[in-house]
Write a protein that holds these residues in place. Structure first.
Motif, PDB file in Angstrom:
ATOM      1  N   TYR A   7       0.846  -1.198   0.000  1.00 34.09           N
ATOM      2  CA  TYR A   7       0.000   0.000   0.000  1.00 34.09           C
ATOM      3  C   TYR A   7       0.878   1.244   0.000  1.00 34.09           C
ATOM      4  CZ  TYR A   7      -4.583  -2.119   0.576  1.00 34.09           C
ATOM      5  OH  TYR A   7      -5.755  -2.800   0.354  1.00 34.09           O
ATOM      6  N   GLN A   8       0.476   2.213  -0.805  1.00 34.72           N
ATOM      7  CA  GLN A   8       1.135   3.523  -0.845  1.00 34.72           C
ATOM      8  C   GLN A   8       0.189   4.547  -0.239  1.00 34.72           C
ATOM      9  OE1 GLN A   8       1.610   5.150  -4.871  1.00 34.72           O
ATOM     10  NE2 GLN A   8       3.560   6.054  -4.290  1.00 34.72           N
ATOM     11  N   LEU A   9       0.719   5.414   0.591  1.00 33.16           N
ATOM     12  CA  LEU A   9      -0.094   6.440   1.252  1.00 33.16           C
ATOM     13  C   LEU A   9       0.607   7.789   1.104  1.00 33.16           C
ATOM     14  CD1 LEU A   9      -0.498   4.112   4.272  1.00 33.16           C
ATOM     15  CD2 LEU A   9      -2.501   5.041   3.079  1.00 33.16           C
ATOM     16  N   PHE A  10      -0.161   8.868   1.120  1.00 29.62           N
ATOM     17  CA  PHE A  10       0.396  10.202   0.843  1.00 29.62           C
ATOM     18  C   PHE A  10       0.053  11.158   1.962  1.00 29.62           C
ATOM     19  CE2 PHE A  10       0.104  14.314  -1.617  1.00 29.62           C
ATOM     20  CZ  PHE A  10       1.437  14.389  -1.978  1.00 29.62           C
ATOM     21  N   ARG A  41      -4.263   7.077  10.723  1.00 32.69           N
ATOM     22  CA  ARG A  41      -4.660   6.511   9.427  1.00 32.69           C
ATOM     23  C   ARG A  41      -3.853   5.259   9.108  1.00 32.69           C
ATOM     24  NH1 ARG A  41      -2.329   9.313   4.124  1.00 32.69           N
ATOM     25  NH2 ARG A  41      -0.492   8.493   5.201  1.00 32.69           N
ATOM     26  N   LEU A  45      -5.106   1.182   8.952  1.00 32.54           N
ATOM     27  CA  LEU A  45      -4.995   0.330   7.768  1.00 32.54           C
ATOM     28  C   LEU A  45      -4.237  -0.958   8.090  1.00 32.54           C
ATOM     29  CD1 LEU A  45      -5.463  -0.178   4.756  1.00 32.54           C
ATOM     30  CD2 LEU A  45      -3.439   1.212   4.254  1.00 32.54           C
ATOM     31  N   GLU A  48      -6.744  -3.095   9.798  1.00 29.88           N
ATOM     32  CA  GLU A  48      -7.774  -3.615   8.898  1.00 29.88           C
ATOM     33  C   GLU A  48      -7.232  -4.717   7.989  1.00 29.88           C
ATOM     34  OE1 GLU A  48     -10.623   0.360   8.513  1.00 29.88           O
ATOM     35  OE2 GLU A  48      -9.119  -0.017   6.998  1.00 29.88           O
ATOM     36  N   LEU A  49      -5.963  -4.585   7.622  1.00 25.22           N
ATOM     37  CA  LEU A  49      -5.348  -5.604   6.763  1.00 25.22           C
ATOM     38  C   LEU A  49      -4.946  -6.848   7.557  1.00 25.22           C
ATOM     39  CD1 LEU A  49      -3.142  -3.199   4.593  1.00 25.22           C
ATOM     40  CD2 LEU A  49      -4.958  -4.662   3.696  1.00 25.22           C
ATOM     41  N   GLY A 178       2.331  14.854  -8.418  1.00 26.21           N
ATOM     42  CA  GLY A 178       1.251  13.876  -8.516  1.00 26.21           C
ATOM     43  C   GLY A 178       1.647  12.577  -9.176  1.00 26.21           C
ATOM     44  N   GLN A 179       2.935  12.357  -9.365  1.00 24.05           N
ATOM     45  CA  GLN A 179       3.396  11.066  -9.896  1.00 24.05           C
ATOM     46  C   GLN A 179       3.530  10.093  -8.727  1.00 24.05           C
ATOM     47  OE1 GLN A 179       6.532  12.439 -13.223  1.00 24.05           O
ATOM     48  NE2 GLN A 179       6.806  13.444 -11.253  1.00 24.05           N
ATOM     49  N   THR A 180       3.129   8.853  -8.926  1.00 24.87           N
ATOM     50  CA  THR A 180       3.124   7.923  -7.791  1.00 24.87           C
ATOM     51  C   THR A 180       4.164   6.818  -7.901  1.00 24.87           C
ATOM     52  OG1 THR A 180       1.471   6.490  -8.807  1.00 24.87           O
ATOM     53  CG2 THR A 180       0.641   8.300  -7.445  1.00 24.87           C
ATOM     54  N   ALA A 181       4.662   6.532  -9.080  1.00 26.26           N
ATOM     55  CA  ALA A 181       5.585   5.406  -9.234  1.00 26.26           C
ATOM     56  C   ALA A 181       6.364   5.557 -10.532  1.00 26.26           C
ATOM     57  CB  ALA A 181       4.811   4.086  -9.280  1.00 26.26           C
TER      58      ALA A 181
ATOM     59  N   TYR B   7      -0.556   3.200 -14.547  1.00 25.60           N
ATOM     60  CA  TYR B   7      -0.012   4.336 -13.802  1.00 25.60           C
ATOM     61  C   TYR B   7      -1.150   5.130 -13.151  1.00 25.60           C
ATOM     62  CZ  TYR B   7       4.881   4.030 -15.139  1.00 25.60           C
ATOM     63  OH  TYR B   7       6.178   3.633 -15.261  1.00 25.60           O
ATOM     64  N   GLN B   8      -0.898   5.527 -11.925  1.00 30.59           N
ATOM     65  CA  GLN B   8      -1.842   6.394 -11.197  1.00 30.59           C
ATOM     66  C   GLN B   8      -1.193   7.763 -11.064  1.00 30.59           C
ATOM     67  OE1 GLN B   8      -2.384   5.373  -6.981  1.00 30.59           O
ATOM     68  NE2 GLN B   8      -4.533   5.937  -7.126  1.00 30.59           N
ATOM     69  N   LEU B   9      -1.969   8.804 -11.282  1.00 24.95           N
ATOM     70  CA  LEU B   9      -1.468  10.180 -11.194  1.00 24.95           C
ATOM     71  C   LEU B   9      -2.437  11.010 -10.356  1.00 24.95           C
ATOM     72  CD1 LEU B   9      -0.766  10.113 -14.962  1.00 24.95           C
ATOM     73  CD2 LEU B   9       1.063  10.644 -13.323  1.00 24.95           C
ATOM     74  N   PHE B  10      -1.937  12.032  -9.702  1.00 25.99           N
ATOM     75  CA  PHE B  10      -2.762  12.800  -8.759  1.00 25.99           C
ATOM     76  C   PHE B  10      -2.724  14.284  -9.119  1.00 25.99           C
ATOM     77  CE2 PHE B  10      -3.220  14.764  -4.392  1.00 25.99           C
ATOM     78  CZ  PHE B  10      -4.515  14.336  -4.151  1.00 25.99           C
ATOM     79  N   ARG B  41       1.762  16.973 -18.328  1.00 23.62           N
ATOM     80  CA  ARG B  41       2.366  15.890 -17.543  1.00 23.62           C
ATOM     81  C   ARG B  41       1.899  14.537 -18.058  1.00 23.62           C
ATOM     82  NH1 ARG B  41      -0.160  14.617 -11.778  1.00 23.62           N
ATOM     83  NH2 ARG B  41      -1.842  14.114 -13.247  1.00 23.62           N
ATOM     84  N   GLY B 178      -5.013  10.857   1.335  1.00 26.33           N
ATOM     85  CA  GLY B 178      -3.733  10.270   0.936  1.00 26.33           C
ATOM     86  C   GLY B 178      -3.782   8.773   0.714  1.00 26.33           C
ATOM     87  N   GLN B 179      -4.967   8.198   0.661  1.00 19.34           N
ATOM     88  CA  GLN B 179      -5.097   6.777   0.333  1.00 19.34           C
ATOM     89  C   GLN B 179      -5.092   6.637  -1.192  1.00 19.34           C
ATOM     90  OE1 GLN B 179      -8.194   5.303   3.658  1.00 19.34           O
ATOM     91  NE2 GLN B 179      -8.854   7.117   2.536  1.00 19.34           N
ATOM     92  N   THR B 180      -4.410   5.619  -1.704  1.00 19.06           N
ATOM     93  CA  THR B 180      -4.274   5.518  -3.153  1.00 19.06           C
ATOM     94  C   THR B 180      -5.024   4.346  -3.772  1.00 19.06           C
ATOM     95  OG1 THR B 180      -2.261   4.188  -3.001  1.00 19.06           O
ATOM     96  CG2 THR B 180      -1.973   6.581  -3.041  1.00 19.06           C
ATOM     97  N   MET B 186     -11.734  -5.235   0.889  1.00 17.38           N
ATOM     98  CA  MET B 186     -11.548  -4.271   1.980  1.00 17.38           C
ATOM     99  C   MET B 186     -12.757  -3.339   2.089  1.00 17.38           C
ATOM    100  SD  MET B 186      -8.697  -4.833   3.625  1.00 17.38           S
ATOM    101  CE  MET B 186      -8.078  -3.317   4.370  1.00 17.38           C
ATOM    102  N   PHE B 190     -14.879  -2.895   5.318  1.00 18.83           N
ATOM    103  CA  PHE B 190     -14.594  -1.721   6.148  1.00 18.83           C
ATOM    104  C   PHE B 190     -15.214  -0.414   5.677  1.00 18.83           C
ATOM    105  CE2 PHE B 190     -10.901  -4.593   6.861  1.00 18.83           C
ATOM    106  CZ  PHE B 190     -11.189  -4.875   8.195  1.00 18.83           C
TER     107      PHE B 190
END
Lengths: 236, 236
Positions: A7-10, A41, A45, A48-49, A178-181, B7-10, B41, B178-180, B186, B190
């Protein structure tokens, strides 16, 4: 079922990414670069996991936010870990380059990647590498405080990170766009300062000309993070 | 090599997630919920990944940001697609429930999930579902404008989304904490308003009591998005 959990969180004030990784079989887990304001937060998580938090890892002594490492240790019994070169006395495990930690049968390898600070580490887990403030997405950490060194950072990225398999996913401690990976392949191709054809001399020169302002929280964050996130009480 | 690209972007002003998905073999790609301010972007990443953008998809007519769909179509030739129930005349493909689009041999299935608006769709691709403003992480979209209906939203989530395999990953159009990512499992466990044991009557009552302010950009975003993101020029 995938064999590992990710999981990734920001955290938006300091644009910090926190990561939760775990072994799916034993549910043993680690959290990487947790931020003190987000502890509820993050631990919710984890709960919950159904995970058992075994390690709380910091990639380095952060200058822009306060780590939740100490408080997570207090609440969960997880062991805190950080590079031995950080000389943070309160950590449970002072990591050396190449040291391995295990979540069930799954391995986390600590890779010394100094340069942003003298004690930065990246953590390799399965097909992912958590690069802290060393390698960012199409960028890299600054090198102008905490014994930063552009020369060392260039070598860390070229020799330790860019030699990983190209399909390893790159997860940094921050992103501001806003790039995540990313991936090792994409950074080798497209990182504007460190990608193909960029020389060390060019990199050192570019970094020396940045003239960045200090992070807003540096005077609060550094002493707190040297104490595992405990905010010092100054008595008159 | 994984068989698909993701890809995920924010976008931080409206806390919107944009997604790029592609087939690894043919490099055919789709972008979901792109935001006009982030077009450079996003198209840069599409180009760096060597993708051919075939579709630009909106999960619904957004009220909080302006879609980049029309402009991406202009620049790339991608076909824009949106639910037929949105009655947006400028789109290339007016999607029906269950309609399939293909990236190479990989299928995107459009699932009508109305309730946040009357024309919301979710998009299922491989082990991922893009839920727009229907199902959020531990939450759900509001239902108090654009023909929103709490009753319909409850049914969409329970009948269309919570019947997907439990290991399907949930990627919403927004998150404010900040959850992605999440998963069907889940959210069934939850989600505080829609998870196990939450009745439709309870949900409708909760939603009716929210009394939320309008999104800041609603009066700008809705007319623009009914025109595929083209900002109307008002002449005196």
């Amino acid at each position: 079922m995938p064999d590992h959990i990710f999981y990734q969180l920001f955290e938006s004030e300091s644009s910090t990414y926190t990561y939760i990784i775990a072994d799916s079989v034993t549910k043993e887990a680690a959290i990487i670069d947790p931020v003190i304001e987000m502890i509820d937060r993050d631990l919710k998580l984890v709960s919950e996991l159904g995970l058992k938090l075994k390690y709380v890892l910091d990639t380095h002594v952060h200058a822009d936010h306060i780590t939740a490492a100490g408080e997570i240790r207090n609440r969960t019994g997880a062991k805190s870990a950080l590079s031995k070169d950080a000389h943070v006395e309160c950590v449970d495990i002072a990591l050396s380059d190449g040291q391995e930690l295990f979540l069930g049968a799954k391995k986390i390898t600590a890779l010394a990647t100094p340069g942003h600070t003298n004690s930065c580490m990246s953590f390799l887990f399965e097909n992912k590498v958590f690069t802290g403030d060393a390698l960012l997405i199409r960028g890299n950490g600054r090198t102008d405080f905490q014994q930063g060194s552009s020369e060392k950072l260039y070598d860390s990225i070229q020799q330790k990170l860019f030699t990983l398999p190209e399909d390893v996913c790159v997860y940094p401690a921050h992103d501001y766009k806003g790039q995540t990976a990313s991936s090792i392949q994409m950074e080798k191709k497209f990182n504007p300062r460190l990608g193909e054809g960029r020389s060390k001399a060019e990199f050192i020169q570019t970094m020396s000309q940045l003239k960045l302002a200090d992070p807003k929280k540096i005077h609060e964050a550094l002493p707190a993070n040297m104490a595992c996130g405990k905010v010092p009480v100054f008595r008159p």
